[in-house]
Design a protein around this motif. Structure first.
Motif, PDB file in Angstrom:
ATOM      1  N   TYR A 284       0.806  -1.219   0.000  1.00 30.03           N
ATOM      2  CA  TYR A 284       0.000   0.000   0.000  1.00 30.03           C
ATOM      3  C   TYR A 284       0.847   1.280   0.000  1.00 30.03           C
ATOM      4  O   TYR A 284       1.891   1.359   0.639  1.00 30.03           O
ATOM      5  N   ILE A 285       0.334   2.255  -0.732  1.00 32.56           N
ATOM      6  CA  ILE A 285       0.827   3.630  -0.658  1.00 32.56           C
ATOM      7  C   ILE A 285      -0.337   4.469  -0.152  1.00 32.56           C
ATOM      8  O   ILE A 285      -1.450   4.389  -0.707  1.00 32.56           O
ATOM      9  N   ILE A 286      -0.115   5.237   0.885  1.00 30.48           N
ATOM     10  CA  ILE A 286      -1.195   6.020   1.481  1.00 30.48           C
ATOM     11  C   ILE A 286      -0.934   7.510   1.272  1.00 30.48           C
ATOM     12  O   ILE A 286       0.144   8.021   1.609  1.00 30.48           O
ATOM     13  N   LEU A 287      -1.917   8.183   0.688  1.00 27.27           N
ATOM     14  CA  LEU A 287      -1.910   9.639   0.554  1.00 27.27           C
ATOM     15  C   LEU A 287      -2.708  10.184   1.731  1.00 27.27           C
ATOM     16  O   LEU A 287      -3.914   9.943   1.831  1.00 27.27           O
ATOM     17  N   SER A 288      -2.046  10.926   2.594  1.00 32.25           N
ATOM     18  CA  SER A 288      -2.569  11.223   3.927  1.00 32.25           C
ATOM     19  C   SER A 288      -2.762  12.716   4.140  1.00 32.25           C
ATOM     20  O   SER A 288      -1.884  13.523   3.831  1.00 32.25           O
ATOM     21  N   ALA A 289      -3.926  13.080   4.706  1.00 36.90           N
ATOM     22  CA  ALA A 289      -4.200  14.469   5.102  1.00 36.90           C
ATOM     23  C   ALA A 289      -5.320  14.452   6.128  1.00 36.90           C
ATOM     24  O   ALA A 289      -6.246  13.639   6.024  1.00 36.90           O
ATOM     25  N   HIS A 290      -5.242  15.334   7.099  1.00 35.71           N
ATOM     26  CA  HIS A 290      -6.379  15.365   8.031  1.00 35.71           C
ATOM     27  C   HIS A 290      -7.490  16.241   7.455  1.00 35.71           C
ATOM     28  O   HIS A 290      -7.249  17.279   6.842  1.00 35.71           O
ATOM     29  N   PHE A 291      -8.701  15.775   7.696  1.00 35.46           N
ATOM     30  CA  PHE A 291      -9.888  16.359   7.084  1.00 35.46           C
ATOM     31  C   PHE A 291     -10.542  17.395   7.993  1.00 35.46           C
ATOM     32  O   PHE A 291     -11.237  18.302   7.523  1.00 35.46           O
ATOM     33  N   ASP A 292     -10.344  17.253   9.289  1.00 29.54           N
ATOM     34  CA  ASP A 292     -11.000  18.136  10.245  1.00 29.54           C
ATOM     35  C   ASP A 292     -10.248  19.447  10.378  1.00 29.54           C
ATOM     36  O   ASP A 292      -9.113  19.592   9.906  1.00 29.54           O
ATOM     37  N   SER A 293     -10.869  20.409  11.035  1.00 28.27           N
ATOM     38  CA  SER A 293     -10.239  21.706  11.285  1.00 28.27           C
ATOM     39  C   SER A 293     -10.815  22.303  12.557  1.00 28.27           C
ATOM     40  O   SER A 293     -11.813  21.814  13.097  1.00 28.27           O
ATOM     41  N   TRP A 294     -10.194  23.357  13.045  1.00 31.35           N
ATOM     42  CA  TRP A 294     -10.870  24.234  13.988  1.00 31.35           C
ATOM     43  C   TRP A 294     -11.799  25.142  13.180  1.00 31.35           C
ATOM     44  O   TRP A 294     -11.755  25.125  11.941  1.00 31.35           O
ATOM     45  N   ASP A 295     -12.642  25.908  13.868  1.00 38.78           N
ATOM     46  CA  ASP A 295     -13.698  26.592  13.113  1.00 38.78           C
ATOM     47  C   ASP A 295     -13.743  28.093  13.309  1.00 38.78           C
ATOM     48  O   ASP A 295     -14.775  28.723  13.114  1.00 38.78           O
ATOM     49  N   GLY A 296     -12.569  28.696  13.633  1.00 37.60           N
ATOM     50  CA  GLY A 296     -12.524  30.161  13.645  1.00 37.60           C
ATOM     51  C   GLY A 296     -12.602  30.714  12.241  1.00 37.60           C
ATOM     52  O   GLY A 296     -13.233  31.742  11.987  1.00 37.60           O
ATOM     53  N   GLY A 297     -11.927  30.038  11.284  1.00 38.43           N
ATOM     54  CA  GLY A 297     -12.049  30.343   9.855  1.00 38.43           C
ATOM     55  C   GLY A 297     -12.726  29.174   9.178  1.00 38.43           C
ATOM     56  O   GLY A 297     -13.639  28.561   9.744  1.00 38.43           O
ATOM     57  N   THR A 298     -12.260  28.816   7.979  1.00 38.30           N
ATOM     58  CA  THR A 298     -12.850  27.665   7.285  1.00 38.30           C
ATOM     59  C   THR A 298     -11.851  26.525   7.116  1.00 38.30           C
ATOM     60  O   THR A 298     -12.078  25.613   6.336  1.00 38.30           O
ATOM     61  N   GLY A 299     -10.742  26.591   7.864  1.00 37.35           N
ATOM     62  CA  GLY A 299      -9.769  25.506   7.798  1.00 37.35           C
ATOM     63  C   GLY A 299      -9.106  25.384   6.445  1.00 37.35           C
ATOM     64  O   GLY A 299      -8.838  24.285   5.969  1.00 37.35           O
ATOM     65  N   ALA A 300      -8.778  26.522   5.828  1.00 37.67           N
ATOM     66  CA  ALA A 300      -8.260  26.505   4.459  1.00 37.67           C
ATOM     67  C   ALA A 300      -6.852  25.919   4.384  1.00 37.67           C
ATOM     68  O   ALA A 300      -6.599  24.973   3.637  1.00 37.67           O
ATOM     69  N   THR A 301      -5.923  26.472   5.152  1.00 39.12           N
ATOM     70  CA  THR A 301      -4.546  25.979   5.101  1.00 39.12           C
ATOM     71  C   THR A 301      -4.267  24.924   6.156  1.00 39.12           C
ATOM     72  O   THR A 301      -3.174  24.362   6.198  1.00 39.12           O
ATOM     73  N   ASP A 302      -5.237  24.665   7.012  1.00 36.65           N
ATOM     74  CA  ASP A 302      -5.098  23.629   8.029  1.00 36.65           C
ATOM     75  C   ASP A 302      -6.444  22.935   8.240  1.00 36.65           C
ATOM     76  O   ASP A 302      -7.178  23.269   9.145  1.00 36.65           O
ATOM     77  N   ASN A 303      -6.760  21.944   7.401  1.00 36.71           N
ATOM     78  CA  ASN A 303      -5.864  21.392   6.415  1.00 36.71           C
ATOM     79  C   ASN A 303      -6.616  21.184   5.096  1.00 36.71           C
ATOM     80  O   ASN A 303      -6.516  20.141   4.454  1.00 36.71           O
ATOM     81  N   GLY A 304      -7.369  22.222   4.684  1.00 35.89           N
ATOM     82  CA  GLY A 304      -8.021  22.134   3.385  1.00 35.89           C
ATOM     83  C   GLY A 304      -7.030  21.944   2.261  1.00 35.89           C
ATOM     84  O   GLY A 304      -7.276  21.190   1.317  1.00 35.89           O
ATOM     85  N   THR A 305      -5.869  22.605   2.358  1.00 38.55           N
ATOM     86  CA  THR A 305      -4.875  22.509   1.289  1.00 38.55           C
ATOM     87  C   THR A 305      -4.294  21.105   1.189  1.00 38.55           C
ATOM     88  O   THR A 305      -4.091  20.575   0.092  1.00 38.55           O
ATOM     89  N   GLY A 306      -4.003  20.483   2.328  1.00 34.28           N
ATOM     90  CA  GLY A 306      -3.533  19.102   2.299  1.00 34.28           C
ATOM     91  C   GLY A 306      -4.583  18.162   1.764  1.00 34.28           C
ATOM     92  O   GLY A 306      -4.293  17.232   0.990  1.00 34.28           O
TER      93      GLY A 306
END
Length: 516
Positions: free
Chosen positions: A292-314
């Motif tokens: 297996y090769i896993i492409l990994s990123a967390h989907f959740d965020s805090w909600d002060g903004g919209t979670g764009a760079t942490d971690n929408g970009t990932g």
């Protein structure tokens, strides 16, 4: 000359040339698709603004999981939401904060995550600040006075300008004076907090128990307009974060005995315990499907903004990489998994649960590629302490176009991550997992966990760069005839203990979050 040996050599030379040409053709096609048919902007809009922030336990988190499955399946990629636990369910409502005395002024701020709801009328009360005390007994004597009051629990900042702004414009003498004054104010604040007998969390609990009707904080992020937005510490009363500018104004008014009053309306819904998920997408391997090769990123965020760079970009990096791989390289030799993890922000819980629940996958991982730290192009790649990581990562990187690879500094063998992002969950289990670590773009001050982490902060050129890197690393890892080595390097002496370094071990996830 031995004719048979010569023919054999020619055959293998031609075969190697054909394979090299084929490999280069695939790489070129991957780059072309990423460059000329990018879906990144649309993915970012749908996720960040169509759905919004993805705090674990909220309806928006569940909506995002469903959206991701639908999106993967529209690309012909099998996907599912895999439950790993449950979390305290909560939904943000209206926040409105107003100074109502000695004049009326709307205050910039928001309720904190999992904040208990006020009524629609909210609470109105006089503001007070924490006293300067010599010891905990003095603080306990003061504590009953907070009954019926809203308490300000953060330090008043000495300046609202970031240090870089001072350095650019101030005289050297003024800059040094500012730093000295700031350091002294912070020292006094820490000392006074210790004197109360509490810390920044437990003092809130004590204030609520003593009868305070609201808590106001200001967690400045050292950038213009940026505050960190985390969770509330209260059980029954509102807790809000207020901008540095308004917080400083209110604090000075209290100091001058102006007796300002605040009205706080902070509506929310307690949804009880709700299931929590990881979104898992799979492109099945053809020759070595049990590797297996896993492409990994967390989907959740805090909600002060919209979670764009942490971690929408990932997230959109790994989703776009999967789309491109399915289109250009639909029959990989090894199985490619995309893992979009839940509740990373509360302790890597989704990925830790996946590692715990899927030992059969973890033991057969060829590589994990994780992206989490902002919108910048990838500039750092560490071997994470795997002794022979250079042998395979170096080979795979060689296939990456020079205009992408030239930005990347490598560190081999490196040292294993102990936290920080989801690749650490796999490293602890002995699986070769690597962080695609990106350029800052003022991430820590301006977007990491702040109210400013929004779509407009994304640098799409850099994200496209990262997509190209990810798809080629994944392709090369899939095609590699060899399994990656898991041999661990001897770790250096731990400076804290003076003892030889020890490899991190897996930690159990929190599967019943917020229950207490």
């Amino acid at each position: 000359m031995n004719f048979k040996i010569t023919c054999t050599a020619v055959f293998f030379s031609i075969t190697a040339l054909v394979q090299a040409q084929t490999q280069q053709e695939v790489v070129d096609a991957l780059v072309k698709e990423a460059s000329e048919n990018s879906q990144l902007e649309e993915l970012a809009y749908e996720l960040l603004e169509g759905i919004g922030p993805r705090l674990v336990g909220t309806p928006q988190m569940q909506q995002a999981h469903s959206w991701a499955v639908d999106k993967f399946e529209s690309w012909g990629i099998s996907a599912k939401n895999e439950q790993w636990g449950q979390w305290k369910g909560w939904e943000r409502g209206i926040t409105h904060i107003d100074m109502v005395y000695p004049r009326v002024e709307t205050i910039s701020g928001t309720q904190l995550a999992w904040n208990p709801s006020t009524s629609k009328k909210g609470v109105t009360a006089e503001l007070v600040i924490l006293p300067t005390v010599a010891n905990s007994a003095a603080f306990e004597n003061w504590l009953p006075s907070v009954k019926g009051k809203i308490v300000m629990v953060s330090m008043k900042q000495t300046t609202g300008r970031p240090e870089a702004n001072w350095k650019e414009y101030a005289t050297e003498e003024s800059f040094e004076k500012m730093k000295k004054d700031k350091a002294e104010a912070e020292r006094k604040w820490r000392e006074n907090m210790e004197n109360t007998g509490y810390d920044r969390r437990t003092i809130v609990e004590a204030l609520e128990k003593a009868g305070a009707v609201g808590i106001v904080q200001s967690y400045w992020s050292e950038g213009f307009g940026a505050n960190k937005i985390f969770s509330a510490y209260t059980k029954e009363i509102p807790m809000v974060d207020v901008s540095l500018e308004d917080y400083g104004m209110l604090y000075r008014m209290v100091e001058h005995d102006a007796k300002p009053k605040l009205r706080i309306v902070a509506e929310s819904k307690d949804l009880g315990m709700v299931p929590t998920f990881n979104t898992i997408a799979t492109i099945k391997g053809t020759e070595k499907p049990e590797e297996y090769i896993i492409l990994s990123a967390h989907f959740d965020s805090w909600d002060g903004g919209t979670g764009a760079t942490d971690n929408g970009t990932g997230t959109i990096t790994m989703m776009e990489a999967a789309r491109i791989l399915k289109k250009i390289y639909p029959n990989p030799k090894r199985t490619i998994i995309v893992g979009l993890w839940g509740s990373e922000e509360q302790g890597l819980n989704g990925s830790r649960a996946y590692v715990e629940d899927h030992p059969e996958i973890v033991s057969n991982i060829q590589a994990v590629f994780n992206q989490d730290n902002g919108t910048g192009r990838v500039v750092n790649l560490s071997g994470q302490g795997f002794l022979n990581a250079y042998d395979y990562l170096g080979s795979w990187l060689h296939a990456v176009p020079e205009d992408v690879s030239k930005h990347i500094e490598t560190h081999f063998p490196g040292t294993p991550a102990r936290g920080g992002s989801d690749y650490a969950s796999f490293v602890a289990a002995g699986a070769p997992a690597f962080s695609l670590s990106s350029l800052s773009w003022a991430y820590w001050n301006y977007t990491w966990h702040t109210n400013l982490d929004t779509y407009d902060k994304i640098v799409f050129d850099d994200i496209q760069n990262n997509v190209i890197l990810t798809v080629i690393l994944t392709y090369m890892a899939s095609e590699d005839p060899d399994r990656t080595s898991r041999v661990k390097s001897v770790l250096p002496i731990d400076k804290r203990t003076g003892e030889p370094g020890v490899w991190p071990t897996p930690r159990q996830p929190e599967r019943n979050g917020g229950a207490n």
